[in-house]
Structure formats: structure tokens, C-alpha cells
Design an enzyme around this catalytic site. Structure first.
Site, PDB file in Angstrom:
ATOM      1  N   LYS A  10       0.698  -1.040  -0.103  1.00 13.83           N
ATOM      2  CA  LYS A  10       0.168   0.301   0.185  1.00 13.83           C
ATOM      3  C   LYS A  10       0.558   1.305  -0.407  1.00 13.83           C
ATOM      4  O   LYS A  10       2.263   1.241   0.765  1.00 13.83           O
ATOM      5  CB  LYS A  10      -0.835   0.248   1.240  1.00 13.83           C
ATOM      6  CG  LYS A  10      -1.258  -0.194   2.594  1.00 13.83           C
ATOM      7  CD  LYS A  10       0.160   1.069   3.134  1.00 13.83           C
ATOM      8  CE  LYS A  10       0.699   1.702   4.892  1.00 13.83           C
ATOM      9  NZ  LYS A  10       1.593   2.761   4.161  1.00 13.83           N
ATOM     10  N   ASP A 136      -2.820  -1.967  10.654  1.00 11.59           N
ATOM     11  CA  ASP A 136      -2.640  -1.363   9.551  1.00 11.59           C
ATOM     12  C   ASP A 136      -3.482  -2.779   8.309  1.00 11.59           C
ATOM     13  O   ASP A 136      -3.601  -2.505   7.270  1.00 11.59           O
ATOM     14  CB  ASP A 136      -1.170  -1.505   8.726  1.00 11.59           C
ATOM     15  CG  ASP A 136      -1.078  -0.358   8.697  1.00 11.59           C
ATOM     16  OD1 ASP A 136      -2.431   0.828   8.713  1.00 11.59           O
ATOM     17  OD2 ASP A 136       0.694  -0.310   8.425  1.00 11.59           O
TER      18      ASP A 136
END
Length: 283
Positions: A10, A136
Site C-alpha cells: 500500500k 494496518d
């Protein structure tokens, strides 16, 4: 039976810290997006009640220190499972790079083991379990483009970010996320316009998005590692539409609408850093 899961990296198009919470975490506002640089995890049932973790990376631990191992252990303990598993991690995402490689691997492990062990859990249930391992992980369970708040557990899905090319450059260093957050001074930081960034993505406005990207941690990490600023400057010189550090660093990414520009940045930085990648954003 063998199951394969991909674990995409990401990037943080936006990262803001609003204040330090009583639990020691920071209250965050982030816009994250998945890119097509991915690790690959393979899962295989074992008759013996054990977790065997293997990898092609010399940097990764293969015991309880690894989030993938923790994911397997969490599911085994939560659902009282006695079947063993062998997990092989083919590593492509740079380690300790601000690209959520460890969290994405953990998320892929939860998704893969959910299938392997026929647990029938929804992505929301997996995300809730994943939040026990890392901030996350809930986002990485879902992937895509999202507005993420709290300490990372609250996720609002956004339309896919405007399609573009992304050049990732990881300098030779590792950065401690907790140490960077610990050095944030709320008196002097400039907050990025996260709402403006969100709006740019919602209206598919590429130009506005490149103007609104921002990362509150960038100044802290650059002070310790000036090479990050040098990489950003080179990216802009070679024609990037925007350049920003991802997460707590040290990876820097450039956004380019045109592939020729991305290629020029790639060529210009390949001699400067070993780890340089051209990738696409994922829909």
C-alpha cells in the site's frame, strides 16, 4: 490442497496525525491505496498440529515475531483448531519500508487460512481479528482505496484512486515507525488537506489529487534521513506529477500519468538506489 493469496503493498496518499490518544496510539486520518507490487503466500495443510513458516527472504523471522505466524496462531487459538499448516512467503515488497508489507502478509494469511481451514469468516470478522495484530491489518484485509481513521481500524471505502503509474524507491535503511511517531511535535506540524484529497479521489480528479497528497511524518523522517528529500527532488526533476514518502518511510513514491515519465524516473533513480519499482495502482 494448496491455497495461494497475494499480499499487495500500500501507499499513503495522505497521512495525518491529529493528536496522541490516551492508549498511546495517535488518532490518524489516512488515505491509502493498493499497488500491484505484491508478496505471494502459499498455504498447505499439515497433519501434525504445528505452524511451519518458510520464506525466500533472509530478513524475515519465521517464528512468533512474524505477523503471519501470529495470524495462524490467533486463528488456531480462537477456533481451537488442531490442523497444522505450512506457509511459504515469497517476498517482493521491501521490508520495513512504509509499504505495509508485514501487515499485508498478515492479512493475506488470515484470508488464506480462512479458506484453508473452512472457517467461513467474513472480511469484517477477519479485519476485527487482524486489528489485534497490527493497526494496518484491517485495511490490508480489504485493500483498494480507503479513508482510514482511528488507529487504523475504521475504514471507509472510496472509489479507486485515479489510475496512474507509481514509481517506488526504497533507500538502504530501515525506519522505526514508533520512533518517528514519538518525534512528532504537534506545535509545529503542517496538517495535509485530507478532506480535499478525499474529494479529489471521489471526483476522479487526478490533478487535484496530486496537489493534495501529503504526509505529516515526512518532515520528521527527512530530518533523520535527508536522502528522502534528495529522492523526492530527483523524482520531480525527472517529471513526476507528485512525490511523497509513504507511511513512516523510508520508501518514496512518484505518481505519473504517463508511462514514459515513470520510465524516466525509474532510469534516473536506478543507479541511485537498488530497490526501484514501476507499478500500477490497483482498482
Amino acid at each position: 490442497m494448496e491455497i495461494i493469496e497475494k499480499a499487495p503493498a500500500k501507499i499513503n496518499l495522505g497521512l495525518d496525525a491529529l493528536y496522541k490518544r490516551q492508549d498511546g496510539y495517535h488518532e490518524l486520518e489516512m488515505v491509502m491505496a493498493s499497488v500491484d507490487l505484491a508478496d505471494r503466500l502459499t498455504f498447505e495443510l499439515l497433519p501434525k498440529n504445528e505452524i511451519v513458516l518458510e520464506t525466500d527472504s533472509s530478513f524475515l523471522p519465521v517464528d512468533r515475531r512474524n505477523h503471519v505466524y501470529q495470524a495462524a496462531e490467533l486463528l488456531k487459538n480462537t477456533f481451537d483448531l488442531t490442523q497444522g499448516v505450512r506457509i511459504y512467503i515469497e517476498k517482493r515488497i521491501p521490508v520495513a519500508a512504509g509499504l505495509a508489507g508485514g501487515s499485508s502478509d498478515c492479512a493475506a494469511a488470515l484470508r488464506g487460512l480462512n479458506r484453508l481451514w473452512n472457517l467461513g469468516l467474513s472480511l469484517e470478522e477477519l479485519a476485527e481479528l487482524g486489528s489485534k495484530i497490527g493497526s494496518d491489518v484491517p485495511y490490508c484485509i480489504h485493500g483498494g482505496t480507503a479513508f482510514v481513521t482511528g488507529r487504523g481500524e475504521k475504514i471507509e471505502f472510496l472509489p479507486s484512486m485515479p489510475q496512474c503509474w507509481v514509481v517506488l524507491v526504497k533507500p538502504k535503511m530501515s525506519v522505526s515507525t514508533s520512533s518517528i511517531f514519538g518525534s512528532l511535535s504537534f506545535n509545529s506540524i503542517q496538517h495535509p488537506d485530507i478532506q480535499g484529497l478525499k474529494q479529489a479521489i471521489e471526483t476522479d480528479d487526478y490533478l487535484l489529487m496530486t496537489e493534495k497528497i501529503g504526509n505529516v511524518l515526512e518532515g520528521v523522517t527527512i530530518k533523520r534521513h535527508p536522502v528522502i528529500q534528495q529522492i523526492k527532488d530527483r523524482m520531480m526533476k525527472y517529471g513526476a506529477d507528485a512525490a511523497l514518502m509513504s507511511g513512516s518511510g523510508p520508501t518514496v513514491f512518484a505518481l505519473c500519468e504517463k508511462k514514459t515519465r515513470a520510465q524516466r524516473i525509474y532510469n534516473g533513480l536506478k543507479g541511485f538506489c537498488d530497490e526501484v519499482y514501476i507499478v500500477r495502482t490497483l482498482k
